[in-house]
Design an enzyme around this catalytic site. Structure first.
Site, PDB file in Angstrom:
ATOM      1  N   ARG A 104      -0.124 -36.591 -14.952  1.00  0.00           N
ATOM      2  CA  ARG A 104      -1.432 -36.004 -14.833  1.00  0.00           C
ATOM      3  C   ARG A 104      -1.511 -36.720 -13.665  1.00  0.00           C
ATOM      4  NH1 ARG A 104      -5.730 -38.217 -19.556  1.00  0.00           N
ATOM      5  NH2 ARG A 104      -5.505 -39.687 -18.079  1.00  0.00           N
ATOM      6  N   THR A 108      -7.784 -36.139 -10.346  1.00  0.00           N
ATOM      7  CA  THR A 108      -8.511 -34.966 -11.105  1.00  0.00           C
ATOM      8  C   THR A 108      -8.268 -34.720 -12.511  1.00  0.00           C
ATOM      9  OG1 THR A 108      -6.112 -33.492 -11.152  1.00  0.00           O
ATOM     10  CG2 THR A 108      -7.670 -33.276  -9.074  1.00  0.00           C
ATOM     11  N   ASP A 200      -1.145 -46.374 -21.173  1.00  0.00           N
ATOM     12  CA  ASP A 200      -0.982 -45.848 -20.508  1.00  0.00           C
ATOM     13  C   ASP A 200       0.761 -46.283 -21.278  1.00  0.00           C
ATOM     14  OD1 ASP A 200      -0.066 -44.428 -17.064  1.00  0.00           O
ATOM     15  OD2 ASP A 200       1.046 -44.548 -18.860  1.00  0.00           O
ATOM     16  N   ASP A 203       4.145 -45.932 -18.836  1.00  0.00           N
ATOM     17  CA  ASP A 203       4.318 -47.944 -18.031  1.00  0.00           C
ATOM     18  C   ASP A 203       4.937 -48.062 -19.346  1.00  0.00           C
ATOM     19  OD1 ASP A 203       3.564 -47.179 -15.334  1.00  0.00           O
ATOM     20  OD2 ASP A 203       1.679 -47.546 -16.071  1.00  0.00           O
TER      21      ASP A 203
HETATM   22  C1  PRP Z   1       0.211 -39.282 -20.377  1.00  0.00           C
HETATM   23  C2  PRP Z   1       0.952 -39.350 -21.807  1.00  0.00           C
HETATM   24  C3  PRP Z   1       0.427 -37.719 -21.741  1.00  0.00           C
HETATM   25  C4  PRP Z   1      -0.877 -36.955 -20.207  1.00  0.00           C
HETATM   26  C5  PRP Z   1      -2.087 -36.722 -21.462  1.00  0.00           C
HETATM   27  O1  PRP Z   1       1.622 -38.521 -19.389  1.00  0.00           O
HETATM   28  O2  PRP Z   1       2.167 -38.744 -21.860  1.00  0.00           O
HETATM   29  O3  PRP Z   1       1.497 -36.576 -21.360  1.00  0.00           O
HETATM   30  O4  PRP Z   1      -1.021 -38.208 -20.064  1.00  0.00           O
HETATM   31  O5  PRP Z   1      -2.747 -37.006 -20.900  1.00  0.00           O
HETATM   32  P1  PRP Z   1      -4.062 -35.707 -21.214  1.00  0.00           P
HETATM   33  O6  PRP Z   1      -3.591 -35.012 -22.566  1.00  0.00           O
HETATM   34  O7  PRP Z   1      -5.403 -35.804 -20.407  1.00  0.00           O
HETATM   35  O8  PRP Z   1      -3.222 -34.694 -20.007  1.00  0.00           O
HETATM   36  P2  PRP Z   1       1.432 -39.169 -17.497  1.00  0.00           P
HETATM   37  O9  PRP Z   1       0.828 -38.280 -16.723  1.00  0.00           O
HETATM   38  O10 PRP Z   1       0.305 -41.012 -17.325  1.00  0.00           O
HETATM   39  O11 PRP Z   1       2.424 -39.379 -17.517  1.00  0.00           O
HETATM   40  P3  PRP Z   1       3.780 -40.089 -17.339  1.00  0.00           P
HETATM   41  O12 PRP Z   1       4.523 -39.825 -19.006  1.00  0.00           O
HETATM   42  O13 PRP Z   1       5.139 -39.578 -16.488  1.00  0.00           O
HETATM   43  O14 PRP Z   1       3.945 -41.406 -17.146  1.00  0.00           O
HETATM   44  N1  URA Z   2      -1.809 -40.921 -21.177  1.00  0.00           N
HETATM   45  C1  URA Z   2      -1.797 -42.508 -21.884  1.00  0.00           C
HETATM   46  O1  URA Z   2      -0.817 -42.575 -21.149  1.00  0.00           O
HETATM   47  N2  URA Z   2      -2.741 -42.894 -22.551  1.00  0.00           N
HETATM   48  C2  URA Z   2      -4.096 -42.415 -22.542  1.00  0.00           C
HETATM   49  O2  URA Z   2      -5.139 -43.412 -22.855  1.00  0.00           O
HETATM   50  C3  URA Z   2      -4.787 -41.292 -21.907  1.00  0.00           C
HETATM   51  C4  URA Z   2      -3.656 -40.550 -20.881  1.00  0.00           C
END
Ligand code: PRP
Ligand code: URA
Length: 209
Positions: A104, A108, A200, A203
């Site tokens: 994400r 944006t 997160d 993370d």
């Molecule tokens: C996080 C989570 C989802 C997304 C949710 O991933 O694991 O995939 O955000 O957010 P949304 O519903 O607003 O799209 P992230 O983009 O942080 O990537 P990662 O899993 O690689 O850390």
């Molecule tokens: N992605 C995450 O990992 N945590 C949130 O709360 C939203 C998006």
């Protein structure tokens, strides 16, 4: 309209509390996500079709049930969805695994696709898409769209924590996809994080920041 199932089993709720806690470290966080996913998997497989077979026990011949030959596929949304694969594999060890890579954009909040690799028979499989967080819904909607574009027809979405906004977006864009969660939280903050959420997920699973 897709249905939303909230798994309120006490063991799931108990473990989710510790997943949320900011004092839970990476190792324990990963273990808890794995355990909750297995417990949710037990519920999500409740409607799997059975078929009767005949076996010999040491005492007699009897008819007994086995899972009918339904083909299952697991599709984690990278990265955080990966943390939910092993927990489901304990229950469905023959499942094939596809991967959808999305992140994400922090400015944006739009999903950016960087990788898709799926089993070749994806159209015939009952697919469980995993991601701990359903926040705006952008990532889940993009993953489901990417899967359908490649032939997927039978999809379920499994998340640990969802925001109402994300549920609504999935229901609007993919009304055929049922959603399975351990909790529905209150709202999204200005950075698109679920409140109270767990922070997160990627993370916390992988110890990055
Ligand atoms: C996080 C989570 C989802 C997304 C949710 O991933 O694991 O995939 O955000 O957010 P949304 O519903 O607003 O799209 P992230 O983009 O942080 O990537 P990662 O899993 O690689 O850390
Ligand atoms: N992605 C995450 O990992 N945590 C949130 O709360 C939203 C998006």
């Amino acid at each position: 309209m897709s249905r939303v199932y909230v798994f309120d089993h006490p063991l799931i709720q108990h473990k989710v509390t510790f997943i949320r806690d900011k004092n839970t470290g990476t190792k324990e966080f990963r273990e808890l996500v794995d355990e909750v996913t297995t417990l949710m998997g037990y519920e999500i497989t409740r409607e799997m079709p059975l078929e009767e077979t005949t076996i010999e026990t040491p005492v007699a011949t009897c008819k007994s049930n086995v899972i009918a030959g339904k083909k299952v596929g697991l599709v984690p949304i990278l990265r955080a969805g990966l943390g939910m694969v092993d927990g489901l594999m304990k229950l469905i060890p023959a499942a094939k695994v596809g991967h959808v890579g999305l992140y994400r954009d922090p400015e944006t909040l739009q999903p950016v696709e960087y990788y898709v690799k799926l089993p070749s028979d994806v159209a015939e499989r009952e697919l469980i898409v995993t991601d701990p967080m359903l926040a705006t819904g952008g990532s889940a909607v993009a993953a489901l769209t990417a899967l359908k574009k490649r032939g997927a027809k039978n999809l379920k979405l499994m998340c640990l924590i969802a925001a109402p906004e994300g549920i609504k977006m999935v229901q609007d864009e993919h009304p055929d996809v049922d959603i399975y969660v351990a909790a529905i939280d209150e709202y999204l903050n200005d950075h698109g994080y679920i409140v109270p959420g767990l922070g997160d997920a990627g993370d916390r699973l992988y110890g990055t920041k």
